[in-house]
Design a protein around this motif. Structure first.
Motif, PDB file in Angstrom:
ATOM      1  N   GLY A  41       0.823  -1.204   0.000  1.00 45.86           N
ATOM      2  CA  GLY A  41       0.000   0.000   0.000  1.00 45.86           C
ATOM      3  C   GLY A  41       0.854   1.249   0.000  1.00 45.86           C
ATOM      4  N   LEU A  42       1.990   1.187  -0.663  1.00 46.15           N
ATOM      5  CA  LEU A  42       3.015   2.236  -0.592  1.00 46.15           C
ATOM      6  C   LEU A  42       3.241   2.896  -1.940  1.00 46.15           C
ATOM      7  N   ILE A  43       3.333   4.220  -1.900  1.00 48.55           N
ATOM      8  CA  ILE A  43       3.819   5.004  -3.038  1.00 48.55           C
ATOM      9  C   ILE A  43       5.124   5.633  -2.577  1.00 48.55           C
ATOM     10  N   SER A  44       6.162   5.413  -3.338  1.00 50.75           N
ATOM     11  CA  SER A  44       7.461   5.987  -3.034  1.00 50.75           C
ATOM     12  C   SER A  44       7.782   7.000  -4.131  1.00 50.75           C
ATOM     13  N   VAL A  45       7.964   8.259  -3.736  1.00 49.33           N
ATOM     14  CA  VAL A  45       8.182   9.337  -4.697  1.00 49.33           C
ATOM     15  C   VAL A  45       9.620   9.824  -4.590  1.00 49.33           C
ATOM     16  N   ARG A  46      10.301   9.788  -5.724  1.00 52.58           N
ATOM     17  CA  ARG A  46      11.703  10.230  -5.782  1.00 52.58           C
ATOM     18  C   ARG A  46      11.799  11.392  -6.761  1.00 52.58           C
ATOM     19  N   ASN A  47      12.518  12.415  -6.362  1.00 48.84           N
ATOM     20  CA  ASN A  47      12.771  13.545  -7.253  1.00 48.84           C
ATOM     21  C   ASN A  47      13.771  13.078  -8.309  1.00 48.84           C
TER      22      ASN A  47
END
Length: 136
Positions: A41-47
């Protein structure tokens, strides 16, 4: 792990769907900034322009769908139980929220053909019509 799981009887669910890059975004060299990890249930956001040492920002939701998910799977997980509740006399609402181009119309409406591309609304209609047909 910091994740707060919803109780099965809660009525509000927050679900995130990551859409794939459009062909124009790919031509422009855009990079994918978000990774979905559905089983957590994870969203991982990377620049994408940041230094590799910068950690991603993680967000947890009731459900997460990556760019490869089918319309039917979205319907089965997110909408089918709401439609069933409505057919049993309860109120139900499903709505899509997000910025322009995020994929709301694709998720809710989809395309008429092939049937695998139909969104939540046409799948809801099919569900209701099948219910009415079987009740006769």
């Amino acid at each position: 792990n910091g994740r707060r799981m919803s109780k099965p009887d809660e009525t509000v669910k927050v679900v995130v769907r990551i859409r794939p890059l459009s062909s124009e975004e790919e031509r422009n060299g855009n990079l994918i900034a978000a990774e979905g990890i559905p089983e957590r249930g994870l969203i991982s956001v990377r620049n994408p322009k940041a230094n590799e040492s910068e950690p991603p920002k993680d967000f947890f939701f009731d459900a997460v769908f990556d760019a490869k998910v089918t319309q039917k799977h979205i319907y089965d997980v997110c909408a089918s139980s709401v439609v069933e509740s409505v057919l049993n006399g309860y109120n139900g609402t499903i709505f899509a929220y997000g910025q322009t181009g995020a994929g709301k119309t694709h998720t809710m409406e989809g395309r008429p053909d092939p049937p695998t591309l139909r969104g939540i609304i046409p799948n809801s209609f099919q569900h209701i019509f099948e219910y009415v047909s079987s009740a006769q």
